[in-house]
Write a protein that holds these residues in place. Structure first.
Motif, PDB file in Angstrom:
ATOM      1  N   ILE A 224       0.847  -1.199   0.000  1.00 42.41           N
ATOM      2  CA  ILE A 224       0.000   0.000   0.000  1.00 42.41           C
ATOM      3  C   ILE A 224       0.876   1.241   0.000  1.00 42.41           C
ATOM      4  O   ILE A 224       0.604   2.219  -0.713  1.00 42.41           O
ATOM      5  CB  ILE A 224      -0.948  -0.006   1.219  1.00 42.41           C
ATOM      6  N   LEU A 225       1.952   1.221   0.784  1.00 44.42           N
ATOM      7  CA  LEU A 225       2.876   2.354   0.831  1.00 44.42           C
ATOM      8  C   LEU A 225       3.492   2.610  -0.547  1.00 44.42           C
ATOM      9  O   LEU A 225       3.580   3.758  -0.995  1.00 44.42           O
ATOM     10  CB  LEU A 225       3.979   2.100   1.864  1.00 44.42           C
ATOM     11  N   LYS A 226       3.884   1.547  -1.232  1.00 46.01           N
ATOM     12  CA  LYS A 226       4.456   1.694  -2.581  1.00 46.01           C
ATOM     13  C   LYS A 226       3.465   2.359  -3.524  1.00 46.01           C
ATOM     14  O   LYS A 226       3.800   3.264  -4.286  1.00 46.01           O
ATOM     15  CB  LYS A 226       4.837   0.315  -3.147  1.00 46.01           C
ATOM     16  N   GLU A 227       2.222   1.881  -3.479  1.00 45.96           N
ATOM     17  CA  GLU A 227       1.189   2.374  -4.396  1.00 45.96           C
ATOM     18  C   GLU A 227       0.834   3.837  -4.135  1.00 45.96           C
ATOM     19  O   GLU A 227       0.362   4.530  -5.038  1.00 45.96           O
ATOM     20  CB  GLU A 227      -0.072   1.514  -4.271  1.00 45.96           C
ATOM     21  N   THR A 228       1.038   4.297  -2.920  1.00 45.92           N
ATOM     22  CA  THR A 228       0.622   5.664  -2.564  1.00 45.92           C
ATOM     23  C   THR A 228       1.798   6.630  -2.472  1.00 45.92           C
ATOM     24  O   THR A 228       1.663   7.723  -1.910  1.00 45.92           O
ATOM     25  CB  THR A 228      -0.158   5.659  -1.232  1.00 45.92           C
ATOM     26  N   GLY A 229       2.940   6.244  -3.045  1.00 47.32           N
ATOM     27  CA  GLY A 229       4.055   7.186  -3.157  1.00 47.32           C
ATOM     28  C   GLY A 229       4.969   7.287  -1.958  1.00 47.32           C
ATOM     29  O   GLY A 229       5.708   8.265  -1.826  1.00 47.32           O
ATOM     30  N   GLN A 230       4.933   6.286  -1.077  1.00 44.04           N
ATOM     31  CA  GLN A 230       5.851   6.286   0.066  1.00 44.04           C
ATOM     32  C   GLN A 230       6.596   4.953   0.109  1.00 44.04           C
ATOM     33  O   GLN A 230       6.155   4.028   0.789  1.00 44.04           O
ATOM     34  CB  GLN A 230       5.087   6.501   1.381  1.00 44.04           C
ATOM     35  N   PRO A 231       7.703   4.852  -0.608  1.00 45.82           N
ATOM     36  CA  PRO A 231       8.445   3.591  -0.646  1.00 45.82           C
ATOM     37  C   PRO A 231       8.753   3.078   0.758  1.00 45.82           C
ATOM     38  O   PRO A 231       9.284   3.821   1.585  1.00 45.82           O
ATOM     39  CB  PRO A 231       9.734   3.962  -1.389  1.00 45.82           C
ATOM     40  N   PRO A 232       8.401   1.828   1.061  1.00 49.21           N
ATOM     41  CA  PRO A 232       8.667   1.297   2.400  1.00 49.21           C
ATOM     42  C   PRO A 232      10.164   1.144   2.659  1.00 49.21           C
ATOM     43  O   PRO A 232      10.942   0.897   1.742  1.00 49.21           O
ATOM     44  CB  PRO A 232       7.972  -0.069   2.391  1.00 49.21           C
ATOM     45  N   VAL A 233      10.546   1.324   3.908  1.00 51.56           N
ATOM     46  CA  VAL A 233      11.924   1.074   4.325  1.00 51.56           C
ATOM     47  C   VAL A 233      11.977  -0.383   4.769  1.00 51.56           C
ATOM     48  O   VAL A 233      11.333  -0.768   5.744  1.00 51.56           O
ATOM     49  CB  VAL A 233      12.332   2.012   5.489  1.00 51.56           C
ATOM     50  N   VAL A 234      12.719  -1.207   4.016  1.00 48.57           N
ATOM     51  CA  VAL A 234      12.780  -2.649   4.286  1.00 48.57           C
ATOM     52  C   VAL A 234      14.231  -3.099   4.402  1.00 48.57           C
ATOM     53  O   VAL A 234      15.005  -2.893   3.463  1.00 48.57           O
ATOM     54  CB  VAL A 234      12.077  -3.446   3.156  1.00 48.57           C
ATOM     55  N   PRO A 235      14.607  -3.679   5.540  1.00 50.32           N
ATOM     56  CA  PRO A 235      13.786  -3.851   6.734  1.00 50.32           C
ATOM     57  C   PRO A 235      13.581  -2.520   7.448  1.00 50.32           C
ATOM     58  O   PRO A 235      14.394  -1.600   7.311  1.00 50.32           O
ATOM     59  CB  PRO A 235      14.609  -4.827   7.582  1.00 50.32           C
ATOM     60  N   ALA A 236      12.497  -2.435   8.192  1.00 48.73           N
ATOM     61  CA  ALA A 236      12.211  -1.218   8.953  1.00 48.73           C
ATOM     62  C   ALA A 236      13.342  -0.974   9.951  1.00 48.73           C
ATOM     63  O   ALA A 236      13.981  -1.908  10.437  1.00 48.73           O
ATOM     64  CB  ALA A 236      10.883  -1.364   9.685  1.00 48.73           C
ATOM     65  N   ILE A 237      13.593   0.287  10.244  1.00 45.87           N
ATOM     66  CA  ILE A 237      14.635   0.653  11.220  1.00 45.87           C
ATOM     67  C   ILE A 237      13.967   0.791  12.584  1.00 45.87           C
ATOM     68  O   ILE A 237      12.968   1.497  12.730  1.00 45.87           O
ATOM     69  CB  ILE A 237      15.318   1.972  10.810  1.00 45.87           C
ATOM     70  N   ARG A 238      14.493   0.099  13.564  1.00 47.65           N
ATOM     71  CA  ARG A 238      13.896   0.079  14.903  1.00 47.65           C
ATOM     72  C   ARG A 238      14.785   0.827  15.886  1.00 47.65           C
ATOM     73  O   ARG A 238      15.989   0.587  15.928  1.00 47.65           O
ATOM     74  CB  ARG A 238      13.662  -1.364  15.352  1.00 47.65           C
ATOM     75  N   LYS A 239      14.188   1.713  16.673  1.00 45.21           N
ATOM     76  CA  LYS A 239      14.938   2.517  17.631  1.00 45.21           C
ATOM     77  C   LYS A 239      14.295   2.450  19.008  1.00 45.21           C
ATOM     78  O   LYS A 239      13.067   2.447  19.133  1.00 45.21           O
ATOM     79  CB  LYS A 239      14.985   3.990  17.179  1.00 45.21           C
ATOM     80  N   GLY A 240      15.143   2.420  20.042  1.00 42.79           N
ATOM     81  CA  GLY A 240      14.640   2.437  21.411  1.00 42.79           C
ATOM     82  C   GLY A 240      14.183   1.071  21.890  1.00 42.79           C
ATOM     83  O   GLY A 240      14.581   0.032  21.355  1.00 42.79           O
ATOM     84  N   ASN A 241      13.304   1.078  22.875  1.00 39.16           N
ATOM     85  CA  ASN A 241      12.838  -0.147  23.519  1.00 39.16           C
ATOM     86  C   ASN A 241      11.646  -0.720  22.737  1.00 39.16           C
ATOM     87  O   ASN A 241      10.515  -0.749  23.219  1.00 39.16           O
ATOM     88  CB  ASN A 241      12.438   0.163  24.966  1.00 39.16           C
ATOM     89  N   VAL A 242      11.910  -1.192  21.530  1.00 39.20           N
ATOM     90  CA  VAL A 242      10.855  -1.669  20.630  1.00 39.20           C
ATOM     91  C   VAL A 242      10.248  -2.970  21.191  1.00 39.20           C
ATOM     92  O   VAL A 242      10.977  -3.898  21.559  1.00 39.20           O
ATOM     93  CB  VAL A 242      11.420  -1.924  19.208  1.00 39.20           C
ATOM     94  N   PRO A 243       8.919  -3.049  21.283  1.00 35.39           N
ATOM     95  CA  PRO A 243       8.263  -4.275  21.790  1.00 35.39           C
ATOM     96  C   PRO A 243       8.677  -5.499  21.000  1.00 35.39           C
ATOM     97  O   PRO A 243       8.886  -5.431  19.774  1.00 35.39           O
ATOM     98  CB  PRO A 243       6.765  -3.974  21.605  1.00 35.39           C
ATOM     99  N   ALA A 244       8.773  -6.625  21.693  1.00 32.75           N
ATOM    100  CA  ALA A 244       9.231  -7.876  21.073  1.00 32.75           C
ATOM    101  C   ALA A 244       8.413  -8.258  19.861  1.00 32.75           C
ATOM    102  O   ALA A 244       8.939  -8.789  18.880  1.00 32.75           O
ATOM    103  CB  ALA A 244       9.212  -8.995  22.112  1.00 32.75           C
ATOM    104  N   GLU A 245       7.106  -7.980  19.887  1.00 40.37           N
ATOM    105  CA  GLU A 245       6.231  -8.396  18.781  1.00 40.37           C
ATOM    106  C   GLU A 245       6.503  -7.642  17.491  1.00 40.37           C
ATOM    107  O   GLU A 245       6.039  -8.025  16.414  1.00 40.37           O
ATOM    108  CB  GLU A 245       4.767  -8.237  19.178  1.00 40.37           C
ATOM    109  N   LEU A 246       7.289  -6.549  17.585  1.00 43.86           N
ATOM    110  CA  LEU A 246       7.621  -5.781  16.394  1.00 43.86           C
ATOM    111  C   LEU A 246       9.048  -6.039  15.917  1.00 43.86           C
ATOM    112  O   LEU A 246       9.498  -5.443  14.937  1.00 43.86           O
ATOM    113  CB  LEU A 246       7.460  -4.271  16.664  1.00 43.86           C
ATOM    114  N   LYS A 247       9.749  -6.931  16.586  1.00 42.12           N
ATOM    115  CA  LYS A 247      11.135  -7.214  16.206  1.00 42.12           C
ATOM    116  C   LYS A 247      11.186  -8.366  15.207  1.00 42.12           C
ATOM    117  O   LYS A 247      10.292  -9.160  15.117  1.00 42.12           O
ATOM    118  CB  LYS A 247      11.953  -7.544  17.460  1.00 42.12           C
TER     119      LYS A 247
END
Length: 247
Positions: A224-247
């Motif tokens: 969806i991000l690609k189609e709407t003009g916002q190329p996704p950052v892959v892999p996403a960059i994670r900062k701080g105390n990111v919850p385990a379910e998002l790692k």
């Protein structure tokens, strides 16, 4: 975000996402004051870093934010009236006497300085660096009312201006009514414009909010991000105390 909202709600019956748009730093100020926000997605990770990370919410011992993920990128682009009747192909064309140019002017709006930086870089690339300031100074500006990205799009769409500079994603959202002129990566700021997301300390629906951030990072969300003009950052960059379910 409208497309992401639609897709997420279709997958999660009974969940409704209420979108609130605005200047990233002003939205961060509202969170610090205690306004409820389940997912905060500013147009710069620096807003989370500098304005929310390890800051306390007013009248509360709760952290405003302790983590964020960088999920997509963007770029600056020129928009013109449909069909580009004035044949605007490069930044130098914005100084043509018949061109009414509009830009973002809000003091706290990140797009204001990004527009100026983009114009300076693009003009320099075209070998006409001296034109950048002329374009900036010649923009249609109302000192009593700061111009936002939506205001800029509206002005061109309604014919009050012939051209403007906005985020590529905003241009794509209005592509049925406008033409888009894109620029090389060396000048369009795509190397520095990134979008972040976090679940702030004022979230009232933290579980669903976390599901939405996971959706942002999923293959469907990335498409969806690609189609709407916002190329996704892959892999996403994670900062701080990111919850385990998002790692």
């Amino acid at each position: 975000m409208r497309e992401l909202k639609k897709a997420f709600e279709a997958k999660h019956q009974g969940v409704t996402i209420n979108l609130t748009s605005g200047v990233s730093r002003q939205l961060a100020e509202r969170i610090l004051k205690g306004d409820t926000c389940d997912v905060f997605a500013p147009s710069s990770p620096a807003v989370v870093d500098e304005d929310l990370m390890n800051k306390k919410i007013a009248s509360s011992g709760t952290d405003a934010a302790s983590w964020y993920v960088i999920f997509s990128a963007n770029e600056m682009a020129v928009i013109t009236a449909k069909g580009n009747p004035l044949k605007i192909r490069q930044v130098a064309d914005l100084v043509k006497p018949e061109v009414k140019f509009v830009r973002v002017t809000g003091e706290k709006d990140l797009a204001t300085n990004r527009t100026i930086e983009f114009l300076k870089k693009a003009a320099a690339l075209e070998g006409k660096a001296e034109l950048a300031q002329k374009i900036i100074d010649g923009a249609m500006v109302d000192p009593t009312k700061p111009n936002s990205v939506p205001d800029t799009v509206r002005a061109v769409r309604e014919g009050k201006a012939n051209a403007g500079v906005v985020y590529y994603s905003a241009a794509v959202a209005a592509r049925n009514d406008l033409d888009i002129v894109r620029f090389p990566a060396s000048v369009n700021l795509s190397d520095s414009i990134e979008n972040a997301a976090t679940v702030p300390g004022t979230a009232k629906n933290a579980k669903d909010a976390m599901e939405f951030v996971k959706f942002l990072l999923s293959t469907e969300g990335q498409n969806i991000l690609k189609e709407t003009g916002q190329p996704p950052v892959v892999p996403a960059i994670r900062k701080g105390n990111v919850p385990a379910e998002l790692k």
